[in-house]
Motif scaffolding. Structure first.
Motif, PDB file in Angstrom:
ATOM      1  N   CYS A  20      54.335  58.448  25.293  1.00 59.71           N
ATOM      2  CA  CYS A  20      53.230  57.565  24.867  1.00 59.71           C
ATOM      3  C   CYS A  20      53.546  56.110  25.203  1.00 59.71           C
ATOM      4  N   GLY A  21      54.774  55.709  25.017  1.00 50.76           N
ATOM      5  CA  GLY A  21      55.181  54.334  25.331  1.00 50.76           C
ATOM      6  C   GLY A  21      55.056  54.059  26.820  1.00 50.76           C
ATOM      7  N   ILE A  22      55.544  55.012  27.615  1.00 54.64           N
ATOM      8  CA  ILE A  22      55.471  54.847  29.076  1.00 54.64           C
ATOM      9  C   ILE A  22      54.014  54.826  29.523  1.00 54.64           C
ATOM     10  N   LEU A  23      53.206  55.728  28.992  1.00 53.27           N
ATOM     11  CA  LEU A  23      51.784  55.771  29.348  1.00 53.27           C
ATOM     12  C   LEU A  23      51.061  54.489  28.916  1.00 53.27           C
ATOM     13  N   SER A  24      51.424  53.970  27.751  1.00 58.55           N
ATOM     14  CA  SER A  24      50.824  52.705  27.282  1.00 58.55           C
ATOM     15  C   SER A  24      51.197  51.566  28.221  1.00 58.55           C
ATOM     16  N   TYR A  25      52.455  51.545  28.626  1.00 61.51           N
ATOM     17  CA  TYR A  25      52.915  50.511  29.557  1.00 61.51           C
ATOM     18  C   TYR A  25      52.170  50.622  30.892  1.00 61.51           C
ATOM     19  N   LEU A  26      52.058  51.832  31.445  1.00 59.09           N
ATOM     20  CA  LEU A  26      51.344  52.052  32.709  1.00 59.09           C
ATOM     21  C   LEU A  26      49.865  51.687  32.570  1.00 59.09           C
ATOM     22  N   LEU A  27      49.267  52.013  31.422  1.00 52.94           N
ATOM     23  CA  LEU A  27      47.862  51.681  31.186  1.00 52.94           C
ATOM     24  C   LEU A  27      47.666  50.168  31.174  1.00 52.94           C
ATOM     25  N   SER A  28      48.565  49.431  30.524  1.00 52.33           N
ATOM     26  CA  SER A  28      48.417  47.968  30.482  1.00 52.33           C
ATOM     27  C   SER A  28      48.604  47.377  31.880  1.00 52.33           C
ATOM     28  N   GLN A  29      49.527  47.958  32.672  1.00 46.79           N
ATOM     29  CA  GLN A  29      49.688  47.482  34.051  1.00 46.79           C
ATOM     30  C   GLN A  29      48.420  47.735  34.868  1.00 46.79           C
ATOM     31  N   GLN A  30      47.835  48.892  34.692  1.00 46.56           N
ATOM     32  CA  GLN A  30      46.604  49.228  35.407  1.00 46.56           C
ATOM     33  C   GLN A  30      45.481  48.267  35.017  1.00 46.56           C
ATOM     34  N   LYS A  31      45.384  47.965  33.729  1.00 55.74           N
ATOM     35  CA  LYS A  31      44.356  47.022  33.270  1.00 55.74           C
ATOM     36  C   LYS A  31      44.573  45.651  33.898  1.00 55.74           C
ATOM     37  N   THR A  32      45.823  45.222  33.955  1.00 60.01           N
ATOM     38  CA  THR A  32      46.153  43.927  34.564  1.00 60.01           C
ATOM     39  C   THR A  32      45.780  43.929  36.044  1.00 60.01           C
ATOM     40  N   GLN A  33      46.106  45.016  36.730  1.00 56.30           N
ATOM     41  CA  GLN A  33      45.763  45.128  38.150  1.00 56.30           C
ATOM     42  C   GLN A  33      44.247  45.124  38.345  1.00 56.30           C
ATOM     43  N   ILE A  34      43.535  45.840  37.505  1.00 55.04           N
ATOM     44  CA  ILE A  34      42.072  45.888  37.607  1.00 55.04           C
ATOM     45  C   ILE A  34      41.484  44.496  37.384  1.00 55.04           C
ATOM     46  N   GLU A  35      41.983  43.765  36.398  1.00 51.79           N
ATOM     47  CA  GLU A  35      41.498  42.401  36.136  1.00 51.79           C
ATOM     48  C   GLU A  35      41.782  41.487  37.323  1.00 51.79           C
ATOM     49  N   THR A  36      42.984  41.607  37.883  1.00 53.61           N
ATOM     50  CA  THR A  36      43.355  40.787  39.043  1.00 53.61           C
ATOM     51  C   THR A  36      42.448  41.103  40.231  1.00 53.61           C
ATOM     52  N   ILE A  37      42.259  42.381  40.495  1.00 58.89           N
ATOM     53  CA  ILE A  37      41.398  42.784  41.613  1.00 58.89           C
ATOM     54  C   ILE A  37      39.963  42.325  41.379  1.00 58.89           C
ATOM     55  N   THR A  38      39.488  42.440  40.149  1.00 64.05           N
ATOM     56  CA  THR A  38      38.127  41.997  39.824  1.00 64.05           C
ATOM     57  C   THR A  38      37.986  40.491  40.045  1.00 64.05           C
ATOM     58  N   GLN A  39      38.984  39.727  39.622  1.00 63.32           N
ATOM     59  CA  GLN A  39      38.947  38.278  39.836  1.00 63.32           C
ATOM     60  C   GLN A  39      38.976  37.943  41.320  1.00 63.32           C
ATOM     61  N   GLU A  40      39.844  38.626  42.072  1.00 63.90           N
ATOM     62  CA  GLU A  40      39.906  38.381  43.519  1.00 63.90           C
ATOM     63  C   GLU A  40      38.588  38.730  44.186  1.00 63.90           C
ATOM     64  N   LYS A  41      37.996  39.829  43.766  1.00 62.18           N
ATOM     65  CA  LYS A  41      36.712  40.240  44.340  1.00 62.18           C
ATOM     66  C   LYS A  41      35.639  39.206  44.015  1.00 62.18           C
ATOM     67  N   THR A  42      35.660  38.688  42.805  1.00 64.70           N
ATOM     68  CA  THR A  42      34.708  37.650  42.420  1.00 64.70           C
ATOM     69  C   THR A  42      34.903  36.407  43.286  1.00 64.70           C
ATOM     70  N   VAL A  43      36.155  36.047  43.520  1.00 66.82           N
ATOM     71  CA  VAL A  43      36.460  34.894  44.372  1.00 66.82           C
ATOM     72  C   VAL A  43      35.954  35.152  45.791  1.00 66.82           C
ATOM     73  N   TYR A  44      36.205  36.360  46.318  1.00 64.77           N
ATOM     74  CA  TYR A  44      35.735  36.707  47.664  1.00 64.77           C
ATOM     75  C   TYR A  44      34.225  36.631  47.753  1.00 64.77           C
ATOM     76  N   ILE A  45      33.550  37.162  46.732  1.00 60.65           N
ATOM     77  CA  ILE A  45      32.080  37.137  46.725  1.00 60.65           C
ATOM     78  C   ILE A  45      31.580  35.701  46.678  1.00 60.65           C
ATOM     79  N   GLU A  46      32.212  34.867  45.835  1.00 65.02           N
ATOM     80  CA  GLU A  46      31.815  33.461  45.756  1.00 65.02           C
ATOM     81  C   GLU A  46      32.036  32.754  47.089  1.00 65.02           C
ATOM     82  N   LYS A  47      33.191  33.023  47.717  1.00 63.91           N
ATOM     83  CA  LYS A  47      33.466  32.410  49.016  1.00 63.91           C
ATOM     84  C   LYS A  47      32.471  32.893  50.048  1.00 63.91           C
TER      85      LYS A  47
END
Length: 172
Positions: A20-47
């Motif tokens: 559960c700890g490992i899965l929680s850690y992986l889930l938080s990393q995935q969320k961070t990656q998704i947020e980063t990708i979403t922000q980058e995509k927003t920046v790309y769309i704005e550009k």
């Protein structure tokens, strides 16, 4: 037996807790990656949208340039067609940062070329105004010279008449 069963349960609980700890850690990393990708995509769309707006403004600038010089007008129309194709490419490659960077660089080059055209058209317009003023001056002077010529012709005819009268008076 009860002790071994309790030990097995404890091991299972430890393994499940660790999982559960490992899965929680992986889930938080995935969320961070998704947020980063979403922000980058927003920046790309704005550009991308900024580039499209930039190209639209550039095209409007070229459309405002007017000249009577056919060669210059053909060059302006060629640049407008170039901007149209760049707009199509910008829409086609909305998510390709390298392509957008290339198109932005081309837009900058076209903007610099437009500044040159503006300078050339302004120079031609200034020269045209100067030539029109000179033409008016020459036409005015031509009118004055025509008037002088006309008055001299009349005076010549008048004097020729006097000469005829004078020649008749002498012969008598």
């Amino acid at each position: 037996e009860k002790k071994s069963r309790d030990l097995i349960y404890i091991l299972i609980i430890i393994l499940l807790t660790g999982t559960c700890g490992i899965l929680s850690y992986l889930l938080s990393q995935q969320k961070t990656q998704i947020e980063t990708i979403t922000q980058e995509k927003t920046v790309y769309i704005e550009k991308s949208e900024n580039l499209e707006d930039e190209l639209t403004e550039l095209k409007e600038g070229y459309l405002l340039l007017e000249t009577n010089d056919k060669k210059l007008q053909a060059e302006l129309e060629d640049k407008i067609r170039m901007i149209d194709s760049m707009q199509v490419e910008a829409k086609k490659h909305k998510n390709d940062q390298a392509e957008l960077k290339k198109l932005r660089k081309e837009a900058g080059t076209l903007r610099e070329i437009m500044k040159g055209y503006i300078h050339a058209i302004d120079s031609l317009n200034t020269l045209n105004i100067t030539l029109r003023e000179e033409k008016k001056g020459v036409e005015k002077e031509l009118g004055t010279q025509k008037e002088k010529f006309s008055s001299l012709e009349k005076e010549k005819e008048n004097l020729a008449g006097h000469v005829k009268i004078g020649s008749r008076l002498r012969t008598k």
